[in-house]
Design a protein around this motif. Structure first.
Motif, short mmCIF file in Angstrom:
data_model
loop_
_atom_site.label_atom_id
_atom_site.label_comp_id
_atom_site.label_asym_id
_atom_site.label_seq_id
_atom_site.Cartn_x
_atom_site.Cartn_y
_atom_site.Cartn_z
N LEU A 157 -14.02 -2.43 -4.34
CA LEU A 157 -13.12 -2.73 -3.22
C LEU A 157 -13.91 -2.73 -1.92
CD1 LEU A 157 -10.32 -3.08 -1.84
CD2 LEU A 157 -10.09 -0.57 -1.91
N THR A 210 -10.38 -7.08 -2.12
CA THR A 210 -10.02 -6.70 -0.76
C THR A 210 -8.53 -6.40 -0.78
OG1 THR A 210 -9.40 -8.94 -0.02
CG2 THR A 210 -11.75 -8.34 0.13
N ASN A 211 -7.97 -6.08 0.35
CA ASN A 211 -6.53 -5.82 0.36
C ASN A 211 -5.73 -7.07 0.00
OD1 ASN A 211 -7.09 -6.87 3.18
ND2 ASN A 211 -4.87 -6.63 3.32
N GLY A 230 -16.45 1.57 2.29
CA GLY A 230 -15.69 1.71 3.53
C GLY A 230 -14.76 2.91 3.48
N PRO A 234 -9.79 -9.72 5.82
CA PRO A 234 -10.78 -8.68 5.52
C PRO A 234 -12.17 -9.11 5.96
CG PRO A 234 -9.38 -9.10 3.61
CD PRO A 234 -9.09 -10.17 4.60
N ILE A 286 -15.38 2.09 -3.71
CA ILE A 286 -14.86 1.59 -2.44
C ILE A 286 -15.97 1.64 -1.39
CG2 ILE A 286 -13.14 1.91 -0.61
CD1 ILE A 286 -11.36 3.31 -2.66
N ARG A 343 -11.56 -5.41 9.64
CA ARG A 343 -10.84 -6.68 9.72
C ARG A 343 -11.55 -7.64 10.66
NH1 ARG A 343 -7.26 -7.24 5.91
NH2 ARG A 343 -6.08 -8.69 7.22
N ILE A 402 -7.81 1.95 5.13
CA ILE A 402 -7.53 1.33 3.84
C ILE A 402 -8.32 2.01 2.73
CG2 ILE A 402 -7.70 -0.80 2.49
CD1 ILE A 402 -7.26 -2.35 5.11
N GLY A 403 -9.60 2.24 2.99
CA GLY A 403 -10.45 2.86 1.98
C GLY A 403 -9.97 4.24 1.57
N MET A 411 -6.41 4.11 -0.28
CA MET A 411 -6.52 3.58 -1.63
C MET A 411 -7.34 4.50 -2.53
SD MET A 411 -4.59 0.97 -1.71
CE MET A 411 -3.57 2.08 -0.71
N SER A 417 0.83 -1.21 0.00
CA SER A 417 0.00 0.00 0.00
C SER A 417 0.86 1.26 0.00
CB SER A 417 -0.95 0.00 1.20
OG SER A 417 -0.26 0.12 2.42
N ALA A 432 -13.66 -2.50 1.95
CA ALA A 432 -12.68 -2.04 2.95
C ALA A 432 -13.43 -1.57 4.20
CB ALA A 432 -11.83 -0.92 2.37
#
Length: 472
Positions: A257, A158-159, A176, A143, A174, A262, A180-181, A184, A50, A259
């Motif tokens: 995606l 996902t990641n 989320g 994820p 995306i 977790r 991460i969201g 990205m 990332s 995100a």
């Protein structure tokens, strides 16, 4: 029972590697088991790829400002295959630190196979039964995929597979707006993709809202689209994907995606069968990271608690020290830092202003310094953002920073919040000029300014001046 090892560590990510390596360096016989890839999420599909992608995106963004500071650049031309190769190169350049060979050199016996806990002191792997008085579970997280109708019939990212893309998304949707969201979203937008972020609440909800607002404004100016709402349904349409929100909107993109967070990895290796208790999202542990089963620890993302690479490393060190010395070690997150690597970055340590006011009420004061007053920031032309220092009296409870390289400014506050230094010492420190670190000194000095220049010091200064005039 005859033991084959002193400790068995299940999981070769940041937490497990730190625990295994620490024990091995002290001369213990360590079994380290990893069923997928050494290095875990951080190396393979988290921090490293990332940040590599963000670096490529930042280069494109800089070039997009064609004329600045009297210097003209050519407009960026993004070669996605080159970006993809940069990501692979970054992983390859680091993976030897986490390799099987490296940990064997430290003294670990490394098993690249699936582990199954069969008892309080036994683990089966590759047809062997290993025995040790201590077991450390460090199986990480995966994820979280929400139960959105239609999602199981749509190819989504996902990641774990995002960084394997060999073609650039035309329009990345995306779901989320967390770390991460947001990272990205900005990265893919800067590289030329259209990007839409769907988030029902405030993006980056655990961070200071004032700091997050600065980032959102920047991302909106870069044409990242934000939709406040919850994804209610997903549909495939040829090579397109439609996402319907509870606000009645339909967003159509080429890639999706997920995100939204977790999920701790707690199943599939025998933990349930031997009665290791779990909580809402991960193994239940005490402050020493002991599980409900004597002699078994759980560290890193697989247990309830903060999910950050540096926290995993910290817990791995703590547990290794406890196993080696026999002395208890407890986690202390009073000065826990984290950074979201958008541009500008958002950095936090300790309590946010809202958390501090909830806990301490009117006893809380806030000192705020703007980067527009920091001379290095002015000289560089990157003045967006600020630092907020949250205090109770002169004690620092937390610091929120938004700005260029904000994460690099957190270090002194790991000491001031934990009591190993002070705002007075920081405010009187000699700091190189011109640096962005001067904003830390400015904030610390501001916290002491009312005291240093208060009525008593003024009276004292006046008395000294009077004596000097009298006896000069």
């Amino acid at each position: 029972m005859k033991f084959t090892h002193d400790v068995i560590v299940i999981g070769g990510g940041a937490a497990g590697l730190t625990a295994a390596g620490g024990c091995a360096l002290f001369g213990l016989e360590v079994a380290l088991i990893e069923g997928h890839k050494m290095g875990g999420e951080c190396l393979n599909n988290g921090c490293v790829p990332s940040k590599a992608l963000l670096t490529a995106a930042k280069r494109a963004a800089e070039a997009r400002e064609e004329k600045r500071f009297g210097v003209t650049l050519a407009a960026p031309q993004v070669d996605w295959s080159g970006v993809h190769q940069h990501i692979r190169d970054a992983i390859a350049g680091i993976e030897h630190h986490d390799s099987k060979e490296t940990f064997e050199e430290m003294g670990c016996e490394v098993f690249l196979d699936h582990a199954r806990i069969t008892g309080r002191q036994t683990v089966e792997v590759g047809g062997r039964t290993l025995r040790a008085p201590r077991i450390v579970i460090a199986t990480g997280s995966e994820p979280l995929v929400p139960p959105i109708p239609g999602l199981d019939g749509v190819p989504y990212l996902t990641n774990e597979n995002l960084f394997d893309l060999t073609e650039q998304p035309g329009h990345l949707v995306i779901i989320g707006g967390g770390v991460i969201g947001m990272e990205m979203a900005q990265a893919f937008r800067r590289l030329g993709s259209e990007v839409t972020v769907i988030e029902p609440d405030r993006p980056m909800g655990r961070d200071d809202p004032e700091s997050v607002d600065v980032v959102i404004d920047v991302m909106k100016s870069e044409e990242v689209r934000f939709i406040t709402g919850k994804a209610e349904k997903v549909e495939a349409d040829g090579d397109k994907v439609h996402v319907y929100t509870d606000g009645g909107e339909c967003v159509t993109g080429t890639h999706l995606l997920i995100a939204v967070g977790r999920k701790a990895r707690v199943s599939g290796f025998g933990a349930e069968e031997i009665g290791i208790a779990t909580g809402r999202n991960g193994f239940a542990t005490d402050a020493r990271r002991r599980t409900s089963v004597k002699g078994i620890y759980a560290i890193g993302d697989c247990r309830e608690g903060p999910r950050l690479t540096h926290v995993s490393g910290y817990e791995g060190s703590n547990v290794a020290l406890e196993i080696v010395t026999g002395l208890p070690t407890k986690v202390d997150f009073t000065a826990l830092p984290w950074v979201t690597y958008t541009e500008p970055e958002v950095a936090q340590i300790g309590l946010t202003e809202a958390e501090a006011r909830d806990k301490h009420g009117d006893a809380v004061t806030v000192v705020k310094e703007e980067f527009s007053e920091n001379e290095r920031a002015v000289a560089e032309g990157y003045t967006k953002g600020h630092m907020k220092m949250v205090l109770k009296g002169k004690k620092v409870l937390g610091v929120s920073i938004v700005g260029k390289n904000a994460g690099e400014l957190l270090l002194p506050f790991t000491q001031t919040i934990s009591g190993k230094s002070s705002t007075f010492a920081l405010g009187s420190a000699i700091i190189s000029y011109p640096t962005r670190s001067e904003i830390s000194k400015a904030a610390a000095f501001s916290a002491w300014e009312p005291t240093v220049f208060g009525s008593l010091p003024k009276k004292y200064a006046g008395l000294v001046a009077k004596i000097r005039r009298t006896f000069a």
